[in-house]
Scaffold this active site. Structure first.
Site, mmCIF file in Angstrom:
data_model
loop_
_atom_site.group_PDB
_atom_site.id
_atom_site.type_symbol
_atom_site.label_atom_id
_atom_site.label_comp_id
_atom_site.label_asym_id
_atom_site.label_seq_id
_atom_site.Cartn_x
_atom_site.Cartn_y
_atom_site.Cartn_z
ATOM 1 C CG ASP B 21 85.669 20.404 30.050
ATOM 2 O OD1 ASP B 21 85.615 20.962 31.159
ATOM 3 O OD2 ASP B 21 85.238 20.928 29.011
ATOM 4 C CB SER B 22 82.341 20.254 33.295
ATOM 5 O OG SER B 22 82.601 21.360 32.474
ATOM 6 C CB CYS B 84 87.570 21.266 33.469
ATOM 7 S SG CYS B 84 86.203 21.994 34.399
ATOM 8 C CD GLU B 163 77.984 25.458 25.093
ATOM 9 O OE1 GLU B 163 76.801 25.720 25.363
ATOM 10 O OE2 GLU B 163 78.783 24.955 25.914
ATOM 11 C CB CYS B 202 86.829 30.068 28.748
ATOM 12 S SG CYS B 202 85.363 29.060 28.432
ATOM 13 C CG HIS B 204 83.292 26.927 25.293
ATOM 14 N ND1 HIS B 204 83.594 26.041 26.291
ATOM 15 C CD2 HIS B 204 82.022 26.632 24.916
ATOM 16 C CE1 HIS B 204 82.538 25.268 26.535
ATOM 17 N NE2 HIS B 204 81.579 25.604 25.709
#
Lengths: 287, 287
Positions: B21-22, B84, B163, B202, B204
């Site tokens: 992933d990034s 990703c 995050e 996504c 996240h």
């Protein structure tokens, strides 16, 4: 603002100011500059293709900043305003040494105003995690020969809220309040401020100036001043231009030219929100 | 999952799975893989030095993805999972053509599950602005020969909340509710769903799975299924490994090795939140 007098004066008072940032947030500094120095022409460069700088190494940040600074210097600006906390924290001295131009950052002006209003108490700083971790405010305050302590609070959600355009209402109010709580402690059952002022230490945060003031007033028994580093920077730039005879004396309002390295999703709407006025002509450039 | 049979089998069932992933968000896919295929060894590579990919050109994303894929191939992985959305949207075909390995993305598995549960109604997708704008879900659904409409809703604040670790309570609840409202319309005074399911599109967003379900239940009169693309991807990878005789049959739980290109601020805490278990050994690599 520091820098060579002769070179800048050589460019003349009619030359534009150059302002740059890693993205669009620096447009809040442009907004403050256009309020403080309405006659100045401004060229803004947003390195939107490489935003954010905050997660990059100091070396890379300096390399990127150098490219932006040179692109603006090539357009004949009379002074540079680094409207980016990351660049201000790591690359300002190098840029000053390399460029034949006065250069202002955004950290020292905010730190200076904060030491003045904090009255010896600690200074609360709301910023990105990167700015807090860099210790830039601590260094700036130390360089002012004061002994004020810094209480940093990373506030990444305010960046996301600003970009999303959620500036008022329940969500931003709760988020601001939660972050500000870090600046208080409970003593003998009462909420007591640990800071004498709060600095908005991120280019995105002027959008929440009123909300931060409001929530501070809710949390604190006595008023706690809020220092807007964009506004402080603009006011120092104005004073510098006047002292050096570099202030533009044209009768009309100055122009604004916006350069970006990329046009990301909903770029216009976000940019306009930071700038507080229509964006005008935008040019895409390669660095 | 698509890819050459012989080559992968040549690496053997004991070889690890490669996931990249990034940044760190892809660790939610690792979490799902470790639940679905607990015996597999996994090597995860997070290109944390160059996150986010979402704002970069397709050319740059492909270049970065190629570097990650090759670094994992060099470690002898038997299959690659591109955890990703940005890379899955723009670089999957090129990676498949260039690599002698089976490659899975995260978009098609979610899209496939969504078309199954949406019952012919439109499919709501919560994702980043970049993923929504890329049209990747629209293309994925079209490639499945269905005619389901996609209703995309960019949800950037959920990335910031994940995050920051604000996963429950007032703020995430209000934010989730606000985004989900886009999937409803008011008809004759009643709130009516415009979608037959909602995809968490996504990496996240699995952290908000329960909250999205809860708020959908609050908004809708009838249950609306939530599709977790991380979980769907893991379940397709498991089926693929079993079909090809590539599933690890070791008796013990598989190992996890995490490689990152940088260790940003509070990296460990964020990574662990996505992974849902202690992080173990982390190695910093250059690509």
């Amino acid at each position: 603002v520091h820098g060579p007098e002769g070179a800048a004066r050589g460019r003349g008072r009619q030359a534009p100011l150059g302002v740059f940032d890693s993205g669009l947030g620096g447009l809040t500094v442009v907004r403050a500059l256009r309020a403080a120095c309405p006659r100045e022409d401004i060229v803004y460069l947003g390195d939107s293709a490489r935003v954010p700088y905050g997660t990059r190494s100091a070396e890379t940040v300096l390399r990127y900043a150098r490219a932006s600074a040179r692109a603006l210097a090539a357009r004949g600006v009379k002074a540079l305003v680094v409207a980016c906390n990351t660049v201000s924290a790591v690359a300002l001295d190098a840029l000053r040494a390399e460029l034949d131009l006065p250069v202002s950052g955004v950290i020292l002006p905010g730190a200076r105003a904060a030491t003045e209003v904090a009255g010896g108490a600690a200074i609360g700083v709301l910023a990105t995690a990167g700015t807090i971790a860099s210790g830039a405010y601590r260094r700036a305050v130390a360089s002012l020969a004061t002994r004020s302590e810094i209480l940093g609070q990373a506030a990444p959600l305010l960046v996301a809220l600003a970009e999303e355009g959620w500036l008022e209402g329940e969500v931003p109010t709760l988020v601001v309040r939660r972050y500000l709580e870090a600046f208080f402690e409970i003593r003998a059952g009462a909420r007591v401020p640990r800071v004498g002022c709060v600095v908005l230490g991120c280019t995105h945060f002027p959008l929440f100036h009123a909300l931060v003031e409001q929530e501070l007033a809710t949390l604190a028994a006595r008023p706690i001043p809020v220092v807007d580093s964009a506004r402080q920077t603009a006011s120092e730039v104005r004073a510098f231009l006047e002292e050096r005879g570099l202030a533009n004396d044209a009768p009309e309002r100055g122009s604004l030219r916006v350069l970006v390295t990329d046009r990301p999703q909903s770029f216009e709407a976000v940019a306009q929100r930071f700038l507080g006025e229509p964006l005008g002509e935008v040019e895409q450039v390669d660095l």
